[in-house]
Design a protein around this motif. Structure first.
Motif, short mmCIF file in Angstrom:
data_model
loop_
_atom_site.label_atom_id
_atom_site.label_comp_id
_atom_site.label_asym_id
_atom_site.label_seq_id
_atom_site.Cartn_x
_atom_site.Cartn_y
_atom_site.Cartn_z
N ASP A 28 0.73 -1.27 0.01
CA ASP A 28 -0.05 -0.01 0.10
C ASP A 28 0.80 1.15 0.00
OD1 ASP A 28 -2.72 -1.57 0.65
OD2 ASP A 28 -1.31 -2.41 2.09
N ARG A 29 2.13 0.97 0.56
CA ARG A 29 2.88 2.50 0.70
C ARG A 29 4.32 1.97 0.37
NH1 ARG A 29 0.98 4.64 6.56
NH2 ARG A 29 -1.14 5.24 5.99
N PHE A 30 5.18 2.96 0.01
CA PHE A 30 6.63 2.38 -0.16
C PHE A 30 7.30 3.70 0.63
CE2 PHE A 30 5.49 0.32 -3.97
CZ PHE A 30 6.35 -0.73 -4.02
N ALA A 31 8.39 3.25 1.11
CA ALA A 31 9.39 4.47 1.70
C ALA A 31 10.52 4.27 1.28
CB ALA A 31 9.70 4.41 3.27
N ILE A 32 11.19 5.10 0.14
CA ILE A 32 12.15 4.96 -0.62
C ILE A 32 13.48 5.76 0.02
CG2 ILE A 32 13.16 5.00 -2.83
CD1 ILE A 32 10.82 3.38 -2.76
N PHE A 33 14.50 5.19 0.51
CA PHE A 33 15.44 5.97 1.25
C PHE A 33 16.86 6.13 0.69
CE2 PHE A 33 12.82 4.44 4.91
CZ PHE A 33 12.39 5.41 5.28
N ASN A 34 17.43 7.12 0.51
CA ASN A 34 18.61 7.42 0.09
C ASN A 34 19.85 6.92 1.17
OD1 ASN A 34 20.95 8.54 -0.71
ND2 ASN A 34 20.42 10.59 -0.65
N TYR A 35 20.75 6.02 0.62
CA TYR A 35 21.77 5.48 1.47
C TYR A 35 22.44 6.43 1.58
CZ TYR A 35 25.60 2.71 2.90
OH TYR A 35 26.78 2.19 3.53
N ALA A 36 23.00 6.56 3.05
CA ALA A 36 23.80 7.62 3.36
C ALA A 36 25.28 6.62 3.96
CB ALA A 36 23.61 8.49 4.58
N HIS A 37 26.15 6.77 3.26
CA HIS A 37 27.45 5.89 3.63
C HIS A 37 28.42 6.69 4.72
CE1 HIS A 37 30.25 2.62 3.32
NE2 HIS A 37 31.24 3.53 2.86
N VAL A 38 28.25 6.44 5.88
CA VAL A 38 29.09 7.11 6.89
C VAL A 38 29.66 6.13 7.95
CG1 VAL A 38 27.57 9.09 7.10
CG2 VAL A 38 26.61 7.23 8.26
N PRO A 39 30.56 5.40 7.38
CA PRO A 39 31.35 4.40 8.23
C PRO A 39 32.21 4.84 9.54
CG PRO A 39 32.73 4.84 6.19
CD PRO A 39 31.33 5.45 6.08
N TRP A 40 32.45 6.10 9.46
CA TRP A 40 32.81 6.98 10.71
C TRP A 40 31.83 6.97 11.83
CZ3 TRP A 40 32.13 9.09 6.05
CH2 TRP A 40 31.11 10.25 5.76
N ILE A 41 30.67 6.77 11.44
CA ILE A 41 29.63 6.95 12.51
C ILE A 41 29.06 5.39 12.73
CG2 ILE A 41 26.98 7.51 12.91
CD1 ILE A 41 27.79 10.14 11.28
N LYS A 42 28.85 4.68 11.75
CA LYS A 42 28.67 3.54 11.62
C LYS A 42 29.56 2.37 11.27
CE LYS A 42 25.19 0.68 12.90
NZ LYS A 42 24.65 0.47 14.55
N ARG A 43 30.31 1.72 12.00
CA ARG A 43 31.55 0.96 11.72
C ARG A 43 31.09 -0.28 10.77
NH1 ARG A 43 34.60 -0.30 17.11
NH2 ARG A 43 32.47 -0.53 17.84
N THR A 44 29.99 -0.68 10.66
CA THR A 44 29.64 -2.00 10.08
C THR A 44 29.46 -1.57 8.58
OG1 THR A 44 27.15 -1.50 10.59
CG2 THR A 44 28.54 -3.45 11.89
N MET A 45 29.20 -0.20 8.40
CA MET A 45 29.30 0.37 6.89
C MET A 45 30.60 -0.05 6.38
SD MET A 45 26.79 3.59 7.13
CE MET A 45 24.99 3.37 7.52
N ALA A 46 31.64 -0.01 6.93
CA ALA A 46 32.95 0.00 6.46
C ALA A 46 33.34 -1.47 5.77
CB ALA A 46 33.98 -0.03 7.47
N ASN A 47 32.40 -2.35 5.97
CA ASN A 47 32.47 -3.58 5.34
C ASN A 47 31.86 -3.30 3.79
OD1 ASN A 47 32.99 -5.60 7.31
ND2 ASN A 47 31.18 -4.85 8.24
N ILE A 48 31.38 -2.38 3.36
CA ILE A 48 31.02 -1.95 2.15
C ILE A 48 32.02 -1.39 1.25
CG2 ILE A 48 29.43 -0.53 0.58
CD1 ILE A 48 27.07 -0.78 2.65
N ASP A 49 32.27 -1.97 0.31
CA ASP A 49 33.41 -1.39 -0.66
C ASP A 49 32.80 -0.03 -1.29
OD1 ASP A 49 35.26 -0.84 -2.90
OD2 ASP A 49 35.40 -2.97 -3.59
N GLU A 50 33.48 0.91 -1.15
CA GLU A 50 32.77 2.09 -1.57
C GLU A 50 33.06 2.29 -3.11
OE1 GLU A 50 34.76 5.43 0.39
OE2 GLU A 50 34.45 4.72 2.23
N SER A 51 34.07 1.47 -3.65
CA SER A 51 34.09 1.54 -5.14
C SER A 51 32.88 1.00 -5.84
CB SER A 51 35.44 0.99 -5.45
OG SER A 51 35.32 -0.56 -5.33
#
Length: 457
Positions: A234-257
């Motif tokens: 019935d609804r969608f929420a479409i979010f923009n991914y914010a890559h902030v590994p300095w705030i959330k360390r698990t994001m460092a597992n994502i290859d920025e390239s």
């Protein structure tokens, strides 16, 4: 029509304005005593109902895109222990506020609320409903759901507990993207969980999708959208991914390239908006879509939307009571946040105290600016007379500097300022964070290089 060329030119760091003042202004000077005084003041406002947010913080494993406050565990003992502390918090809470006031909204968030068993969820619901006894007949009762941790037994418990909305975290259906973000869930799984919800009478289902994830492009995201639409949410929420590994360390597992470029992210967003609108979904605010007969869209057309920490709501302003680790509460004149560290959270409750870590008390100017910013964020427009009648001010005189700052948007053709008020066109609605920033009295005190906010575009 949205002018995406203009839209992209306004990219800058800025608050999302789920609150004003923003969480940056929360202070540890806000204590349990401060909250008790705030409860006493707000209890006198019998015209303002309650909204309950319960944070269930545990996840089995890390999703690398996630910026939420979570605890990763396989321990049943930890979950049972947490339920015991929720019970303590509610027992203390009802000695400090009137829990008989009407409740118009209840939301379970996380973490993964459905990482708790059906029996455990039933216990939480019982705790909440035995503490807050006056639920409105049309209360909005919702739960965030990870499809990988969801059973029919849990759905039965939620339905029996009055839940009438669910939100499934989908993010993306592409297997390569899922592998990169450590979040595996098949189309077959989604068909099954949506079927369970529909079978038990849930007629408001939201899907969360994220653009800007590793390996995404227009073609892969089109396939995700087609699969999602086939399930008829019935609804969608479409979010923009914010890559902030300095705030959330698990994001460092994502290859920025592997992340799409800003230009490609914008193309994905432009395509998504067009695709969903052609599929019968109306755009609401910056990032939500709903069917034309959905109450969310109908409220947006009437200028009656409100946005709080749980997202958009049609229930108007309510005093939010945050329960559990890291939860945020909101009143007419305050914000408060519980401890983020579980040891501190437990220690406070063991001492018979509410687990207050920080917060802020709002003065007249804060409350006024909050109303202005929220009117813009919720409805992309603002009528001067409504603010003047409520706050007994001359809008153009009080906000002369701010109205001048808005001239750049007017000159660029994305905003109109008339004798009646401020009105954003579709491009301006997409940039409503930028527009709202002109009314933020705290932002100019933060140097540009120290603004740790996500990009507005």
């Amino acid at each position: 029509m949205i002018d995406f060329k203009k839209f992209s030119s306004y990219s800058k760091s800025g608050p999302r304005y789920t609150s004003y003042p923003t969480a940056v202004e929360f202070s540890e000077n806000f204590t349990q005593e401060t909250l008790q005084e705030a409860f006493l003041r707000n209890d006198k406002r019998k015209d303002i109902p309650l909204s309950i947010y319960v944070h269930l913080p545990f996840c089995k494993s890390a999703c690398y895109f996630c910026a939420c406050n979570v605890i990763y565990t396989n321990s049943e003992e930890k979950k049972e222990r947490y339920l015991g502390y929720l019970r303590k918090e509610l027992e203390i809470l009802k000695t400090h506020m009137d829990t008989r006031r009407e409740v118009v909204q209840l939301h379970f968030g996380g973490g993964t609320p459905t990482y708790f068993s059906a029996k455990q969820l039933e216990e939480v619901i019982t705790l909440i409903r035995s503490t807050f006894t006056n639920f409105a007949s049309n209360a909005e009762v919702s739960c965030e759901i990870d499809p990988r941790h969801f059973t029919e037994d849990q759905m039965i418990v939620l339905k029996n507990g009055g839940f009438n909305r669910v939100s499934f975290g989908v993010q993306d259906f592409d297997e390569k993207v899922q592998k990169a973000i450590n979040r595996y869930q098949s189309m077959e799984l989604m068909q099954n969980v949506v079927g369970i919800a529909r079978k038990h009478g849930i007629f408001s289902i939201n899907f969360d999708l994220i653009y800007g994830l590793p390996y995404q492009n227009i073609n892969t995201f089109e396939e995700t959208l087609k699969k999602a639409i086939s399930l008829k949410p019935d609804r969608f929420a479409i979010f923009n991914y914010a890559h902030v590994p300095w705030i959330k360390r698990t994001m460092a597992n994502i290859d920025e390239s592997t992340l799409p470029t800003p230009e490609n992210k914008l193309k994905i967003l432009e395509f998504t908006i067009k695709f969903l609108q052609e599929s019968g979904y109306k755009m609401i605010g910056m990032d939500h879509f709903a069917r034309a007969d959905d109450e969310l869209y109908l409220a947006s057309q009437k200028g009656e939307l409100r946005r709080n920490f749980q997202g958009y709501t049609t229930r108007g302003f309510s005093q939010t009571i945050g329960i559990g680790l890291t939860s945020i509460g909101e009143g007419v004149d305050y914000y408060v946040q519980n401890y983020k560290d579980i040891k501190n959270y437990e220690k406070a409750l063991d001492e018979g105290k509410l687990p207050v870590e920080r917060g802020v008390v709002l003065d007249f100017d804060d409350i006024l600016r909050k109303e202005v910013i929220m009117q813009l964020m919720n409805n992309s427009k603002l009528y001067f007379c409504k603010i003047e009648e409520k706050f007994l001010i001359d809008f153009k005189e009080y906000f002369a500097k701010e109205l001048q700052a808005l001239r750049v948007f007017v000159d660029d053709g994305i905003l109109e300022i008339t004798e009646e008020g401020i009105f954003a066109n579709p491009t301006g609605s997409m940039l409503i964070r930028n527009i709202a920033m002109c009314f933020d009295a705290y932002l100019e005190k933060i140097p540009q290089e120290k603004r740790r906010f996500s990009k507005t575009v």
